[in-house]
Design an enzyme around this catalytic site. Structure first.
Site, PDB file in Angstrom:
ATOM      1  N   SER A  66       0.837  -1.194   0.000  1.00  0.00           N
ATOM      2  CA  SER A  66       0.000   0.000   0.000  1.00  0.00           C
ATOM      3  C   SER A  66       0.879   1.254   0.000  1.00  0.00           C
ATOM      4  CB  SER A  66      -0.951  -0.060   1.209  1.00  0.00           C
ATOM      5  OG  SER A  66      -1.978   0.892   1.091  1.00  0.00           O
ATOM      6  N   ASP A  81      -8.312  -5.385  -6.089  1.00  0.00           N
ATOM      7  CA  ASP A  81      -8.130  -4.156  -5.312  1.00  0.00           C
ATOM      8  C   ASP A  81      -8.992  -3.058  -5.929  1.00  0.00           C
ATOM      9  OD1 ASP A  81      -7.099  -1.802  -4.046  1.00  0.00           O
ATOM     10  OD2 ASP A  81      -5.156  -2.775  -3.774  1.00  0.00           O
ATOM     11  N   HIS A 107      -7.716  -5.032  -1.576  1.00  0.00           N
ATOM     12  CA  HIS A 107      -6.491  -4.349  -1.161  1.00  0.00           C
ATOM     13  C   HIS A 107      -5.766  -5.161  -0.085  1.00  0.00           C
ATOM     14  CE1 HIS A 107      -3.872  -0.885  -0.893  1.00  0.00           C
ATOM     15  NE2 HIS A 107      -4.112  -0.710   0.391  1.00  0.00           N
TER      16      HIS A 107
END
Length: 339
Positions: free
Chosen positions: A128, A282, A311
């Site tokens: 991320s 995602d 995600h």
């Protein structure tokens, strides 16, 4: 305290503001070898601290502390490194200066070079916002970084990503009636709504449809949203969250003096062997955006994590996803580089 502090002194940020007595919190795993070439840098993501990265470190894994010296620097704003909650006035709470990913990586570079005397990094890896730091390392220090592996992380917040982060911010600002003079009145209780908003973005449609939260021990959707999303966000300080959201929304690897906003040039300048691993489902760091980026990096392979964990395919929660990431990291670390 299970981490160390690297004092940076007074730091002039990309914004031009000087942050006094700045510091990085970091933790290391393994030992630096004599040649100082067994280094892996593994920055933290939005809202995470070094402990949340430890699922990917272990004997027999790609990030094996018996073989590598692994440095996990904490993101500025996360509560351990310089943050709204631990900086004295006049830079505390809502007055904390704006910090970019470029700033973070520049300060991490100081840690790596000044504290440890390291000149080569075998791998920068991250999930991320940790992934965007991996891209930034590759773009900022192309001759130093031999490999990068961002997973569920993109090289800039594409417009949709920006809007998602903005929705998290807006749900927090709403608690202050969008009055910037009242931001210092925000409390952790105001984070509840932020958790609810993020619940819709962190995982995929299929995850919810197939009720995979039952695998995590939750009997109902409501229990899951309250028990995971509300709970984890209410443990965060709202001012730290606003600081990290600003960092995320302005995290373009080309937004700096090296590239002056030329995103293509920044990607093409990355010399590292790159393994780009988006989550196939995602919703806000999309595989399509990552594919576009990977196509511009000279030595990149594009390896989507085929998963319905969205995600959070990169968050260490699902064994199959964890195995996929670890296998690809092992393969990447086995590649020779020109360094």
């Amino acid at each position: 305290m299970d981490y160390e502090i690297f004092d940076l002194g007074d730091v002039t940020l990309q914004s031009g503001v000087t942050l006094p007595s700045a510091f990085l919190a970091y933790k290391t795993y393994g030992r630096l070898n004599e040649r100082k070439d067994n280094v892996i840098v593994y920055p933290t993501a939005f809202g995470d601290q070094h402990v949340q990265n430890e699922w990917l470190i272990g004997n027999g894994m790609a990030l094996d502390p018996r073989e590598y010296f692994i440095i996990v620097p904490n993101l500025l704003g996360n509560g351990l490194s310089s943050s709204p909650t631990n900086t004295p006035p006049p830079f505390d709470k809502a007055s904390f200066p704006q910090v970019t990913i470029y700033d973070n990586v520049k300060l991490q570079h100081r840690l790596v070079t000044e504290k440890f005397g390291i000149q080569k990094i075998a791998l920068v890896v991250g999930w991320s916002m940790g992934g965007i730091q991996a891209f930034q390392w590759g773009a900022s220090y192309p001759d130093m970084v031999e490999r990068i592996a961002p997973f569920a992380g993109i090289a800039k917040p594409w417009p949709h990503t920006f809007v998602v982060l903005d929705s998290l911010k807006a749900s927090l600002l709403a608690a202050a009636h969008f009055d910037s003079s009242k931001l210092n009145q925000l409390t952790s209780a105001d984070m509840r709504a932020v958790g609810r908003v993020y619940a819709g973005w962190g995982l995929s449609h299929a995850f919810y449809r197939e009720e995979l939260y039952r695998e995590l021990g939750f009997d109902s959707l409501e229990d899951f949203v309250a028990g995971v999303w509300e709970d984890s966000f209410m443990k965060m300080d709202p001012h730290n969250v606003l600081a990290m959201l600003w960092t995320g929304q302005h995290a373009d690897i080309s937004a700096n003096p090296s590239y002056n906003g030329d995103f293509h040039k920044a990607l093409k300048s990355i010399k590292a062997q790159a393994c780009i691993m988006p989550g196939s489902t995602d919703l806000f760091c999309s595989a399509d955006d990552n594919k576009y980026e990977a196509n511009l990096i000279p030595n990149a392979v594009f390896k989507p994590i085929e998963s319905i964990w969205g995600h959070f395919a990169g968050r260490g929660l699902n064994n199959a996803d964890n195995q996929f990431i670890d296998d690809n990291l092992k393969h990447l670390l086995a590649l020779s580089t020109n360094g």
